[in-house]
Design an enzyme around this catalytic site. Sequence first.
Site, PDB file in Angstrom:
ATOM      1  N   LYS A  89       0.872  -1.176   0.000  1.00 43.80           N
ATOM      2  CA  LYS A  89       0.000   0.000   0.000  1.00 43.80           C
ATOM      3  C   LYS A  89       0.909   1.225   0.000  1.00 43.80           C
ATOM      4  O   LYS A  89       2.131   1.086   0.109  1.00 43.80           O
ATOM      5  CB  LYS A  89      -0.903   0.002   1.232  1.00 43.80           C
ATOM      6  CG  LYS A  89      -0.141  -0.257   2.549  1.00 43.80           C
ATOM      7  CD  LYS A  89      -1.039  -0.242   3.765  1.00 43.80           C
ATOM      8  CE  LYS A  89      -1.826  -1.510   3.974  1.00 43.80           C
ATOM      9  NZ  LYS A  89      -3.253  -1.374   3.798  1.00 43.80           N
ATOM     10  N   LYS A 140      -0.382   4.344   8.223  1.00 41.43           N
ATOM     11  CA  LYS A 140      -0.547   2.929   7.849  1.00 41.43           C
ATOM     12  C   LYS A 140       0.436   2.027   8.594  1.00 41.43           C
ATOM     13  O   LYS A 140       0.337   0.816   8.577  1.00 41.43           O
ATOM     14  CB  LYS A 140      -0.385   2.766   6.338  1.00 41.43           C
ATOM     15  CG  LYS A 140      -1.476   3.482   5.527  1.00 41.43           C
ATOM     16  CD  LYS A 140      -1.235   3.333   4.036  1.00 41.43           C
ATOM     17  CE  LYS A 140      -2.166   4.163   3.179  1.00 41.43           C
ATOM     18  NZ  LYS A 140      -3.498   3.557   2.994  1.00 41.43           N
TER      19      LYS A 140
END
Length: 839
Positions: free
Chosen positions: A559, A565
């Site tokens: 990602k 994240k």
Amino acid sequence: MHDDALLNSPDPAELDALMLIIKSFLEHLEYTLGKDKYSATRHDIFNALSYAVRDRMVERWLDTQQAYYNEDPKRVYYVSMEFLMGRTLENSLVNLGLLEQFREAMNSLGYDLDQLFDQEQDAGLGNGGLGRLAACFLDSMATKGIPGYGYGIRYEYGIFRQNIVDGSQVEIPDNWLRYRNPWELDRQEHLHPVKFYGRVVERKDAGGKPVFDWVDTEDVMAMAYDTPTPGYGTNTVNTMRLWTAKSTREFDLAFFNEGNYIRAVEKKMVTENISKVLYPADNVPEGKELRFKQEYFLACATVYDVIYRFRKTHDDLRLLPTKVAIQLNDTHPALCIPEMMRLLLDHYRLDWDTAWEITTKTFAYTNHTILPEALEKWPVWFFEHILPRHIQIIYEINDRFLAEVRKRFPGDTGKLQRMSLIEEHWERKVRMANLAIVGSHSVNGVAALHTEILKESVFRDFYEMFPGRFNNKTNGITQRRWLKCANPGQAALITDVIGDGWVKELYELTRLGDHAADPAFVAQWRQVKRENKERLARYILDHNCVQVNVDSLFDCQVKRIHEYKRQLLNVLHVITLYNRIKANPAGDFVPRTVIFSGKAAPAYFIAKLVIRLINAVGDVVNNDPEIGDRLKVVFLANYSVSLAERIFPAADLSEQISTAGTEASGTGNMKFALNGALTIGTLDGANIEIMEEVGRDNIFIFGMNAAEVEELRRKGYNPRDWYGRNAELKKVLDMIAEGRFSPDNHDLFRPIVDTLLNQGDYYMLLADYASYIAAQEEVARLYLDQDEWARKAILNCAGMGKFSSDRTIAEYAREIWEVEPMEIRPVLEFRQHDGVTES
Ligand code: IMP
């Protein structure tokens, strides 16, 4: 030519079809590309093949578009600054139902279709989830028979190519159009003017009403390129229309007449820069003037087109909301709202209330982020300078809106300040989210938790004012690309036991649950996963020169690289594992291959340093003979749709470890689970709904939930408390800080440790560390029982029905757009090229 397959074909109709494909391919090679067997490159073969496929698509496309005119359904416009389409050839063949025919035709000519697929450049016109969602939605709209259009920008340079040089990200321009794009059709006739700069002159019309003329503007033309987007198993082929900037003839004449030819060419190039490059930041606005101009360029050309198409068959603009729904993919295209108002007021001379009613009934807005820094705000002076008429309209919208707020909540000045479209700091700014909410009849989040957070915190005031406007539409993914094309082995295995209904109705996968306990099926499932892992292992060897153990647990985090994240939390786990093996070299450890992939925004210092750290840790771990193949760390360069299609099918473990309350939805989480990976994740975004669908026993949940994150933040979070309390964590952070992974520059990674220990660890990695490590231990324990692991993987796949973008689109269609699916009937006999003209 190897035509044995053809000669052996028993069915004359099939033989005819094959011959037509071959003829079409050869004609394109010769007449479109001007190549013969002496000069054709592999890429020419790919292009000729793509044109042959496009021909099939164009037939259905014209049928579809004509049907839209003849039957006049309500149309949907999905407006997005990003469409991350990836490759088109295989997906088109699958959707058109022509894959096997084309495979056989190309085979008979001696070409391997799969190798030709690899010739295609990704269309990388997006950064991450938001752009890929738009691409999945186009596939689902066509598949569900929704009269839909995607509108965006045809960037000449898409998302940059990422090279890794000495462990660091280096950005290379993505000149994706260099070898032509066989899927697009240029539409020279769709050329719309877009104005910038200038000033507004107020005068009175004959009836004494004020008229606002926007004059002395610098104009750019927006030219359309159309890409047909076919549905699966239907005749519907919709349109993605992307705009490219062209200078106007007036502009050219004015400058060329000055006599300085070279300077004139340079100026022309500058005006055409608007569609030159995609801004490569994800979840952070760039705030650059060129980006602002791009956003208006898209808004202006699109709204013009929508109204032009509507007016081809309708006179009364008040009917627009009954025939048109416009969905704004985040606030990037929110300038569509004042642009629509401008046209209705200034060009069509409607009164304010009528124009406003048409506008708000037409628009709907999807929010994609709750990170406060990611909410777009444009300086008022940009508007005054570049879009002087729009700022007048925005002020008027704001005055009327704030009057309503005052009436509803008298005396609440805090509310007025928060809800105003204008932020009154030292630099006044237009809040694009506020504009989008006020100008739309629907505001949606993209996962249940995300929508709740919007209602309860980010947009709380707006929710109090317009409760009926807010709704949730949990994201989805298209199973055509993310399972059928990406993972043909698993797709075939599923079809063997439950049939192929899942390709159109993903809830069919529920029936896989009955097979999870069947040892023969489990064995086949494991075999498919193993083959996919072997394929990825070959890729890793070719690209990273690292030999990985195919029997190890493939632990994947792919990602965008972003602090929220928490790729860094994953790295902390990797170093912990390393230390544990080093402390007990003879111990029994479940072997792991930890795979990272993802791009960092070029200006995002810490994210780029995290990439460097991943590679540095990989250098130490992968070259330590005592570790062997019990632990490997690889960073796969240049994450893209086509690389993702290789990684998901090979994954055992899916890392979805964002701080709870930060990831709006995630869609990678869905792609992994669909491909039979188990998730280790926080209760964030769509992870929560994945857990609900697959069952708490079939997912590894760890860490604080969103409420606990809030609570800890409110109480005062001191990461040093966690650091002091956990010896393993302390050791890991000390190793990074002291240069254990950067022997030539001991301080290299100190800024990373500083963010955690000295700058407050905003994303609370340290608070979640112990729980994450414990969950990873559970992962390793389960992996020891391969059949049980596979059983849970099957149950994960079986639970993915909800996460088809077909479901998402059906919800948008029913609850926001109020459009009905429409069946397209083929009218092949009326084709002009058959010598029959349409009557
Ligand atoms: P657009 O809607 O102007 O972009 O046109 C796209 C396609 O719609 C055309 O290529 C035609 O196939 C179809 N089309 C456009 N105008 C008409 C019409 O008036 N009647 C039927 N089909 C039309």
